[in-house]
Write an enzyme that holds these catalytic residues in place. Structure first.
Site, PDB file in Angstrom:
ATOM      1  N   GLU A  21      36.210  48.816  59.728  1.00  0.00           N
ATOM      2  CA  GLU A  21      36.139  49.333  58.357  1.00  0.00           C
ATOM      3  C   GLU A  21      34.822  50.070  58.092  1.00  0.00           C
ATOM      4  O   GLU A  21      34.431  50.244  56.941  1.00  0.00           O
ATOM      5  CB  GLU A  21      36.306  48.184  57.368  1.00  0.00           C
ATOM      6  CG  GLU A  21      37.647  47.479  57.471  1.00  0.00           C
ATOM      7  CD  GLU A  21      37.774  46.302  56.528  1.00  0.00           C
ATOM      8  OE1 GLU A  21      37.998  46.529  55.327  1.00  0.00           O
ATOM      9  OE2 GLU A  21      37.634  45.156  56.990  1.00  0.00           O
ATOM     10  N   SER A  73      41.683  46.120  55.253  1.00  0.00           N
ATOM     11  CA  SER A  73      42.078  47.513  55.020  1.00  0.00           C
ATOM     12  C   SER A  73      43.405  47.869  55.684  1.00  0.00           C
ATOM     13  O   SER A  73      43.647  49.032  56.012  1.00  0.00           O
ATOM     14  CB  SER A  73      40.986  48.485  55.498  1.00  0.00           C
ATOM     15  OG  SER A  73      39.820  48.326  54.732  1.00  0.00           O
ATOM     16  N   TYR A  93      42.767  54.440  50.553  1.00  0.00           N
ATOM     17  CA  TYR A  93      41.457  55.078  50.419  1.00  0.00           C
ATOM     18  C   TYR A  93      41.476  56.592  50.252  1.00  0.00           C
ATOM     19  O   TYR A  93      40.506  57.165  49.779  1.00  0.00           O
ATOM     20  CB  TYR A  93      40.601  54.734  51.646  1.00  0.00           C
ATOM     21  CG  TYR A  93      40.377  53.248  51.796  1.00  0.00           C
ATOM     22  CD1 TYR A  93      39.608  52.546  50.868  1.00  0.00           C
ATOM     23  CD2 TYR A  93      40.955  52.534  52.834  1.00  0.00           C
ATOM     24  CE1 TYR A  93      39.407  51.183  50.989  1.00  0.00           C
ATOM     25  CE2 TYR A  93      40.752  51.166  52.961  1.00  0.00           C
ATOM     26  CZ  TYR A  93      39.977  50.505  52.040  1.00  0.00           C
ATOM     27  OH  TYR A  93      39.787  49.151  52.151  1.00  0.00           O
ATOM     28  N   ARG A 125      37.795  39.333  45.597  1.00  0.00           N
ATOM     29  CA  ARG A 125      39.024  39.954  45.113  1.00  0.00           C
ATOM     30  C   ARG A 125      40.210  39.328  45.832  1.00  0.00           C
ATOM     31  O   ARG A 125      40.279  39.357  47.062  1.00  0.00           O
ATOM     32  CB  ARG A 125      39.014  41.455  45.365  1.00  0.00           C
ATOM     33  CG  ARG A 125      40.060  42.234  44.572  1.00  0.00           C
ATOM     34  CD  ARG A 125      40.246  43.646  45.085  1.00  0.00           C
ATOM     35  NE  ARG A 125      41.017  43.642  46.318  1.00  0.00           N
ATOM     36  CZ  ARG A 125      40.628  44.225  47.449  1.00  0.00           C
ATOM     37  NH1 ARG A 125      39.454  44.827  47.524  1.00  0.00           N
ATOM     38  NH2 ARG A 125      41.407  44.186  48.515  1.00  0.00           N
ATOM     39  N   ASP A 134      44.141  39.268  46.716  1.00  0.00           N
ATOM     40  CA  ASP A 134      45.330  40.111  46.778  1.00  0.00           C
ATOM     41  C   ASP A 134      46.565  39.218  46.674  1.00  0.00           C
ATOM     42  O   ASP A 134      46.665  38.190  47.358  1.00  0.00           O
ATOM     43  CB  ASP A 134      45.345  40.909  48.081  1.00  0.00           C
ATOM     44  CG  ASP A 134      44.196  41.904  48.147  1.00  0.00           C
ATOM     45  OD1 ASP A 134      43.703  42.314  47.078  1.00  0.00           O
ATOM     46  OD2 ASP A 134      43.782  42.263  49.264  1.00  0.00           O
ATOM     47  N   GLU A 173      45.310  37.244  50.593  1.00  0.00           N
ATOM     48  CA  GLU A 173      43.982  37.072  51.177  1.00  0.00           C
ATOM     49  C   GLU A 173      42.909  37.189  50.109  1.00  0.00           C
ATOM     50  O   GLU A 173      43.166  37.616  48.985  1.00  0.00           O
ATOM     51  CB  GLU A 173      43.736  38.082  52.297  1.00  0.00           C
ATOM     52  CG  GLU A 173      43.801  39.534  51.876  1.00  0.00           C
ATOM     53  CD  GLU A 173      43.643  40.467  53.074  1.00  0.00           C
ATOM     54  OE1 GLU A 173      42.489  40.851  53.369  1.00  0.00           O
ATOM     55  OE2 GLU A 173      44.660  40.812  53.711  1.00  0.00           O
ATOM     56  N   ASN A 207      39.032  38.774  49.587  1.00  0.00           N
ATOM     57  CA  ASN A 207      37.969  39.657  50.078  1.00  0.00           C
ATOM     58  C   ASN A 207      36.657  39.216  49.456  1.00  0.00           C
ATOM     59  O   ASN A 207      36.538  39.147  48.234  1.00  0.00           O
ATOM     60  CB  ASN A 207      38.260  41.107  49.692  1.00  0.00           C
ATOM     61  CG  ASN A 207      39.572  41.604  50.266  1.00  0.00           C
ATOM     62  OD1 ASN A 207      39.609  42.105  51.373  1.00  0.00           O
ATOM     63  ND2 ASN A 207      40.656  41.443  49.515  1.00  0.00           N
ATOM     64  N   GLY A 220      35.643  46.450  48.384  1.00  0.00           N
ATOM     65  CA  GLY A 220      35.273  47.856  48.418  1.00  0.00           C
ATOM     66  C   GLY A 220      34.645  48.319  47.109  1.00  0.00           C
ATOM     67  O   GLY A 220      34.950  47.802  46.032  1.00  0.00           O
TER      68      GLY A 220
END
Length: 324
Positions: A32, A160, A230, A269, A271, A285, A287, A291
């Protein structure tokens, strides 16, 4: 006091001169890297705009020992994936007694490992899709039978959507496994939840942590892959989500419980997928160094809560600490 009021109160007490020399860790050595460079540039520009003495530091191109040589007073971790979000960098910073943003060693290491994360969440009775770990000799028909089709196959420690495949036929599982195995020795097959895709940022520590507004992700052909995350302008991000408010609240509570179970700090964060048949939210998951690009979701949720990007970055930096 809502979160925006809390942020503004905290920032009113921040003297940027006391933050000292700040290193923004970006780039790194993971898959990433390119996204981390974009996140780091955004963070660096924001801090400089606030008058912070901030400097980029790329562990992918600079020896990590240079952090001590350059005499940083604290760092903002904008690294994603392994060697930055997995506890290794956090452990090094702990050894240096150098304050850093985000979660500590253990929470970072747990959260990046999807198998460890899911086992922990399951022990707390937090809903997460069923899964199985794969190897080259797996019984592919049994995997398909146990989990049901379609199946998501992904590396256990990548983000990602790198190396991820959606498999609709058992005979395609070996190829999906081989693709994911190029990125990680541990590969996971996961029950595919069909329905709305959401994300919920969390900020703060422990019982004082709070969930930010939920974002609903609508990707082209329901394919939220690396490109659509992205680089595509076709992916839509809805905040407010337009979903039932009670369901949104349920997602926020689940995300908070997931964050606390892992022992996360600072920010994160979660998901989440909503099963279209049952309206049950499932955790995918967590994070721990989300990002911060122009397409990133934590800044989007923060803005919906009234907090602008630069204020978010400065607030997170002001919370940097040592966790050992």
């Amino acid at each position: 006091m809502n979160w925006n009021e809390e942020v503004q109160k905290d920032l009113s007490q921040v003297n940027v001169a006391t933050l000292g020399k700040v290193g923004v860790l970006l780039g790194g050595k993971s898959g990433e890297r390119d996204i981390s460079l974009m996140s780091g540039k955004g963070v660096l520009d924001a801090l400089i705009s606030k008058g912070v003495n901030a400097h980029a530091f790329d562990p992918g191109q600079q020896a990590i020992t240079e952090l001590a040589v350059q005499k940083f007073d604290r760092v903002f971790i904008a690294l994603h994936g392994r060697y930055g979000e997995d506890g290794t960098m956090q452990g090094f910073l702990e050894q240096m007694n150098l304050p850093y943003t985000g979660s500590g060693v253990l929470a970072s290491a747990l959260a990046i490992d999807k198998q460890a994360t899911k086992r922990l969440w399951s022990s707390f009775n937090l809903a997460t899709p069923r899964f199985a770990m794969l190897n080259a000799n797996s019984d592919w028909q049994k995997i398909a039978q146990d989990l049901g089709l379609p199946i998501i196959v992904k590396p256990a420690r990548e983000g990602s959507s790198l190396g991820l495949s959606k498999v609709t036929k058992a005979e395609d599982l070996p190829a999906a496994y081989a693709l994911a195995a190029k990125l990680d020795r541990d590969v996971m097959a996961e029950q595919c939840i069909i329905g709305e895709e959401l994300t919920c940022p969390i900020v703060g520590d422990g019982e004082n942590a709070r969930a930010l507004p939920v974002i609903r992700i609508v990707a082209p052909d329901s394919n939220y892959d690396y490109h659509n995350k992205y680089f595509s302008d076709d992916t839509k991000y809805l905040c407010p989500t337009g979903l039932d408010l009670a369901l949104e609240a349920k997602v926020q509570e689940l995300a908070l419980s997931a964050y606390r179970a892992l022992g996360c700090k600072g920010w994160g964060r979660a998901d989440v997928m909503i099963d279209q048949k049952t309206n049950q939210p499932y955790l995918l998951e967590m994070n721990t160094a989300p990002g911060m690009t122009g397409h990133s979701l934590v800044p989007m949720a923060a803005k919906a809560a009234g907090v602008e990007y630069a204020d978010l970055v400065l607030w997170l930096l002001s919370k940097a600490g040592i966790h050992s």
